[in-house]
Design an enzyme around this catalytic site. Structure first.
Site, PDB file in Angstrom:
ATOM      1  CG  ASP A  13      -2.293  -1.975   1.210  1.00 21.39           C
ATOM      2  OD1 ASP A  13      -2.305  -2.049   0.402  1.00 21.39           O
ATOM      3  OD2 ASP A  13      -2.505  -1.405   2.229  1.00 21.39           O
ATOM      4  CE  LYS A  16       2.423  -2.396  -4.533  1.00 16.43           C
ATOM      5  NZ  LYS A  16       1.703  -2.219  -3.450  1.00 16.43           N
ATOM      6  N   GLY A  40      -4.445  -4.197  -3.668  1.00 16.55           N
ATOM      7  CA  GLY A  40      -5.174  -3.451  -4.131  1.00 16.55           C
ATOM      8  C   GLY A  40      -4.826  -1.717  -4.529  1.00 16.55           C
ATOM      9  CG  HIS A  41      -1.798  -1.892  -6.860  1.00 14.50           C
ATOM     10  ND1 HIS A  41      -0.863  -2.702  -7.336  1.00 14.50           N
ATOM     11  CD2 HIS A  41      -1.699  -3.135  -5.559  1.00 14.50           C
ATOM     12  CE1 HIS A  41      -0.190  -3.591  -7.342  1.00 14.50           C
ATOM     13  NE2 HIS A  41      -0.549  -3.364  -6.232  1.00 14.50           N
ATOM     14  CD  GLN A 222       0.472  -9.450  -2.357  1.00 14.44           C
ATOM     15  OE1 GLN A 222       1.510  -9.270  -2.905  1.00 14.44           O
ATOM     16  NE2 GLN A 222      -0.510  -9.061  -2.585  1.00 14.44           N
TER      17      GLN A 222
HETATM   18  P1  GDP Z   1      -0.869   0.196  -3.278  1.00 13.05           P
HETATM   19  O1  GDP Z   1      -1.371  -0.581  -2.961  1.00 13.05           O
HETATM   20  O2  GDP Z   1       0.451   0.189  -3.241  1.00 13.05           O
HETATM   21  O3  GDP Z   1      -0.897   0.907  -5.070  1.00 13.05           O
HETATM   22  O4  GDP Z   1      -1.250   1.524  -2.382  1.00 13.05           O
HETATM   23  P2  GDP Z   1      -3.241   1.452  -2.385  1.00 13.05           P
HETATM   24  O5  GDP Z   1      -3.638   2.196  -3.191  1.00 13.05           O
HETATM   25  O6  GDP Z   1      -3.817   0.209  -1.186  1.00 13.05           O
HETATM   26  O7  GDP Z   1      -2.414   2.356  -0.847  1.00 13.05           O
HETATM   27  C1  GDP Z   1      -2.330   4.114  -1.202  1.00 13.05           C
HETATM   28  C2  GDP Z   1      -3.003   4.754  -1.356  1.00 13.05           C
HETATM   29  O8  GDP Z   1      -2.680   6.111  -1.072  1.00 13.05           O
HETATM   30  C3  GDP Z   1      -4.744   5.072  -2.367  1.00 13.05           C
HETATM   31  O9  GDP Z   1      -5.682   5.108  -1.802  1.00 13.05           O
HETATM   32  C4  GDP Z   1      -4.472   6.158  -3.055  1.00 13.05           C
HETATM   33  O10 GDP Z   1      -5.011   6.884  -3.154  1.00 13.05           O
HETATM   34  C5  GDP Z   1      -3.308   6.805  -2.355  1.00 13.05           C
HETATM   35  N1  GDP Z   1      -2.287   8.073  -2.758  1.00 13.05           N
HETATM   36  C6  GDP Z   1      -1.599   7.335  -3.059  1.00 13.05           C
HETATM   37  N2  GDP Z   1      -0.365   8.574  -3.070  1.00 13.05           N
HETATM   38  C7  GDP Z   1      -0.337   9.553  -2.884  1.00 13.05           C
HETATM   39  C8  GDP Z   1      -0.628  10.635  -1.581  1.00 13.05           C
HETATM   40  O11 GDP Z   1       0.931  10.704  -2.085  1.00 13.05           O
HETATM   41  N3  GDP Z   1      -1.044  11.303  -0.733  1.00 13.05           N
HETATM   42  C9  GDP Z   1      -2.097  10.866  -0.688  1.00 13.05           C
HETATM   43  N4  GDP Z   1      -2.560  11.767   0.933  1.00 13.05           N
HETATM   44  N5  GDP Z   1      -2.821   9.517  -0.680  1.00 13.05           N
HETATM   45  C10 GDP Z   1      -1.785   8.757  -1.506  1.00 13.05           C
HETATM   46  P1  IMO Z   2      -0.567  -4.725  -2.489  1.00 12.61           P
HETATM   47  O1  IMO Z   2       0.079  -4.686  -3.478  1.00 12.61           O
HETATM   48  C1  IMO Z   2      -1.195  -4.904   2.348  1.00 12.61           C
HETATM   49  C2  IMO Z   2      -0.627  -8.829   3.037  1.00 12.61           C
HETATM   50  C3  IMO Z   2      -2.411  -9.021   4.751  1.00 12.61           C
HETATM   51  C4  IMO Z   2      -1.554  -9.573   5.389  1.00 12.61           C
HETATM   52  C5  IMO Z   2      -0.979 -10.601   4.564  1.00 12.61           C
HETATM   53  C6  IMO Z   2      -1.292 -11.941   4.274  1.00 12.61           C
HETATM   54  O2  IMO Z   2      -2.421  -3.102  -2.092  1.00 12.61           O
HETATM   55  O3  IMO Z   2       0.382  -3.358  -1.922  1.00 12.61           O
HETATM   56  P2  IMO Z   2      -2.595 -12.951   1.717  1.00 12.61           P
HETATM   57  O4  IMO Z   2      -3.685 -12.806   0.968  1.00 12.61           O
HETATM   58  O5  IMO Z   2      -1.240 -12.214   0.943  1.00 12.61           O
HETATM   59  O6  IMO Z   2      -2.412 -14.698   2.258  1.00 12.61           O
HETATM   60  O7  IMO Z   2      -1.973 -11.883   3.246  1.00 12.61           O
HETATM   61  O8  IMO Z   2      -0.148  -9.226   3.328  1.00 12.61           O
HETATM   62  N1  IMO Z   2      -1.335  -7.758   2.355  1.00 12.61           N
HETATM   63  C7  IMO Z   2      -1.432  -7.003   2.200  1.00 12.61           C
HETATM   64  N2  IMO Z   2      -1.283  -5.289   2.677  1.00 12.61           N
HETATM   65  N3  IMO Z   2      -0.848  -4.058   0.579  1.00 12.61           N
HETATM   66  C8  IMO Z   2      -1.010  -5.416   0.190  1.00 12.61           C
HETATM   67  O9  IMO Z   2      -1.165  -5.613  -1.423  1.00 12.61           O
HETATM   68  C9  IMO Z   2      -1.221  -6.674   0.440  1.00 12.61           C
HETATM   69  N4  IMO Z   2      -1.155  -8.148  -0.104  1.00 12.61           N
HETATM   70  C10 IMO Z   2      -1.931  -8.964   1.263  1.00 12.61           C
HETATM   71  O10 IMO Z   2      -2.915  -7.691   5.066  1.00 12.61           O
HETATM   72  O11 IMO Z   2      -0.933  -9.663   6.643  1.00 12.61           O
HETATM   73 MG    MG Z   3      -3.172  -1.558  -2.146  1.00 12.74          MG
END
Ligand code: GDP
Ligand code: IMO
Ligand code: MG
Length: 422
Positions: A13, A16, A40-41, A222
């Site tokens: 998270d 990416k 979840g991207h 991840q």
């Molecule tokens: P990912 O899994 O690495 O793609 O990241 P996620 O989407 O799960 O979580 C990142 C969260 O932060 C999402 O809600 C994005 O919309 C948000 N986000 C990404 N970059 C920024 C930033 O620079 N500032 C803020 N405030 N939010 C951001």
């Molecule tokens: P993105 O790509 C954050 C965490 C789960 C759990 C552990 C194992 O959005 O960054 P799993 O379902 O893979 O067996 O869970 O890994 N986890 C993540 N945490 N971002 C993710 O993906 C994750 N994918 C798995 O919360 O702790």
């Molecule tokens: Mg994510």
């Protein structure tokens, strides 16, 4: 040409998806190399907020090709929903998305096994996303898995039933109620959706494209701290989330890897169980969660929040051979008078700047304090407009890690981005 690899350096998270979406116009192909619907991207543009799970984050840029690589695990049910949601936004997917024949399929019984295993673990559960990731990768390494290429074979249904029966035997180990059959219609509908796409030998295709001079961006899911080998085991995911995962997950030779782009948050989060040395289970953590909207993009669970951990970050940089750092979410720190950064850990034997085998050995992190910038930076898009304290924060990270921070993201939108020294 060499492929660039973008991956997360913390516990996932890191942002990416947003960064891949920003960079996609510079590439011809975006390819996911591991993970599955546990990811979840999130992408935000034109007032649209969209979360991708299996499909690469280049999908909203017309003209670029997206590939689901062999290292990815696909749940047909989630995939179908993703296709429908993207199509509803008028994106034509058919010619923009190719799927590796070698990607593995998540069965309904994998999801059930995941849930049963977690329930049996009780207090020691991993905190899995319950998407069936662990059991599917277990079947891959156990040489029992079903792959996308199998869908095109005549005995696909038979192979499915064989694996399902095996899973039923395994489920006898658990006292866990389940009903596989009620999930099967949706699963086979998902298979029909997958069938509409072209299945390819993605390793051959990608290597050919690189030889033709095409630019490829490999998208990780991840983060390094969740890697099966180098993460906080056993509280990890079941795939190689590191740069080497792009080699095995796409069929790229190490000599074909170019830039390694490491994404990290200006602070730290973790969702699920397991050690988290700089966690702030207090008002600071709550503030970070509230301002940063730190709730899981896949499960909605509140993310645990804490300060930036440079010991862990340096370890991740080493494992991946990071060549450029991308920092996200510094805007979330705007309210803080003081920002802490962990530079060492206190352990029984004294202080260490090395990442320990067992994170539970850490008594407490040793922090340095940096002055906060105390102003809204969400509209800053060039380095000269950056407040001095933020520039200092970045300079400190660069000095500690020895790697340049070349992109700073200051908000969730595609346009909230600042390029430095590229
Ligand atoms: P990912 O899994 O690495 O793609 O990241 P996620 O989407 O799960 O979580 C990142 C969260 O932060 C999402 O809600 C994005 O919309 C948000 N986000 C990404 N970059 C920024 C930033 O620079 N500032 C803020 N405030 N939010 C951001
Ligand atoms: P993105 O790509 C954050 C965490 C789960 C759990 C552990 C194992 O959005 O960054 P799993 O379902 O893979 O067996 O869970 O890994 N986890 C993540 N945490 N971002 C993710 O993906 C994750 N994918 C798995 O919360 O702790
Ligand atoms: Mg994510």
């Amino acid at each position: 040409m060499k492929a660039d690899v973008l991956l997360g350096l913390q516990w996932g998270d890191e942002g990416k998806g947003k960064i891949v979406d920003v960079l996609t116009p510079e590439y011809d192909i975006v390819a996911r190399f591991q993970g599955g619907p546990n990811a979840g991207h999130t992408l935000e543009f034109n007032d649209i907020k969209h979360v991708l799970h299996t499909i690469p984050s280049g999908i909203f840029r017309p003209g670029q090709l997206n590939i689901i690589g062999n290292g990815v695990v696909i749940d047909p049910v989630v995939f179908k929903k993703e296709v429908e949601a993207i199509t509803a936004l008028d994106v034509v997917l058919k010619n923009n998305l190719l799927i590796s024949k070698k990607a593995h399929l998540i069965l309904p019984s994998h999801r059930i096994l995941d849930a049963a295993s977690e329930a049996a673990k009780g207090q020691t559960k991993i905190g899995s996303t319950l998407k069936g990731i662990g059991p599917t990768y277990m079947d891959k390494t156990g040489r029992n898995g079903l792959r996308v290429g199998d869908i095109a074979t005549r005995d696909f249904t038979e192979k499915y039933r064989f694996l399902k029966e095996k899973h039923k035997e395994l489920l006898k180990l658990y006292d866990y109620p389940y009903n596989i059959e009620e999930q099967e219609d949706a699963w086979f509908e998902g298979i029909e959706e997958i069938r509409k796409f072209e299945f390819i030998d993605s390793e051959i295709f990608i290597n050919e494209q690189l030889s033709k001079g095409k630019k490829v961006l490999a998208e990780g899911a991840q983060g390094t701290m969740l890697d099966i080998d180098f993460g906080s085991y056993p509280y990890v995911t079941s795939s190689s989330t590191i740069c080497a995962g792009a080699c095995t997950g796409l069929g790229l030779a190490p000599s074909r890897i170019g830039e390694v782009l490491g994404v990290f948050k200006a602070y730290c989060t973790r969702v699920g169980s397991g050690p988290f040395p700089t966690e702030q289970d207090n008002d600071t953590g709550s503030t970070l969660r509230k301002i940063g909207h730190e709730f899981g993009a896949t499960t909605g669970r509140p993310r645990r929040c804490g300060w930036l951990d440079l010991v862990a970050l340096k370890y991740s940089i080493m494992i991946n051979g990071v060549t450029q750092l991308y920092m996200t979410k510094a805007d979330v720190l705007s309210d803080f008078d003081t920002i802490k950064v962990a530079v060492k850990y206190k352990v029984k034997e004294g202080e260490t700047a090395l990442f320990p085998h067992d994170l539970n050995d850490i008594l407490e992190p040793v922090y340095v304090e940096k002055k906060g910038w105390k102003c809204d930076v969400s509209k800053v898009t060039n380095a000269s407009a950056m407040p001095g304290e933020l520039a200092d924060y970045i300079a400190f990270i660069e000095k500690e890690t020895g790697i340049p921070v070349t992109i700073v993201s200051l908000g969730p939108d595609r346009n909230q981005i600042l390029f430095r020294k590229r």
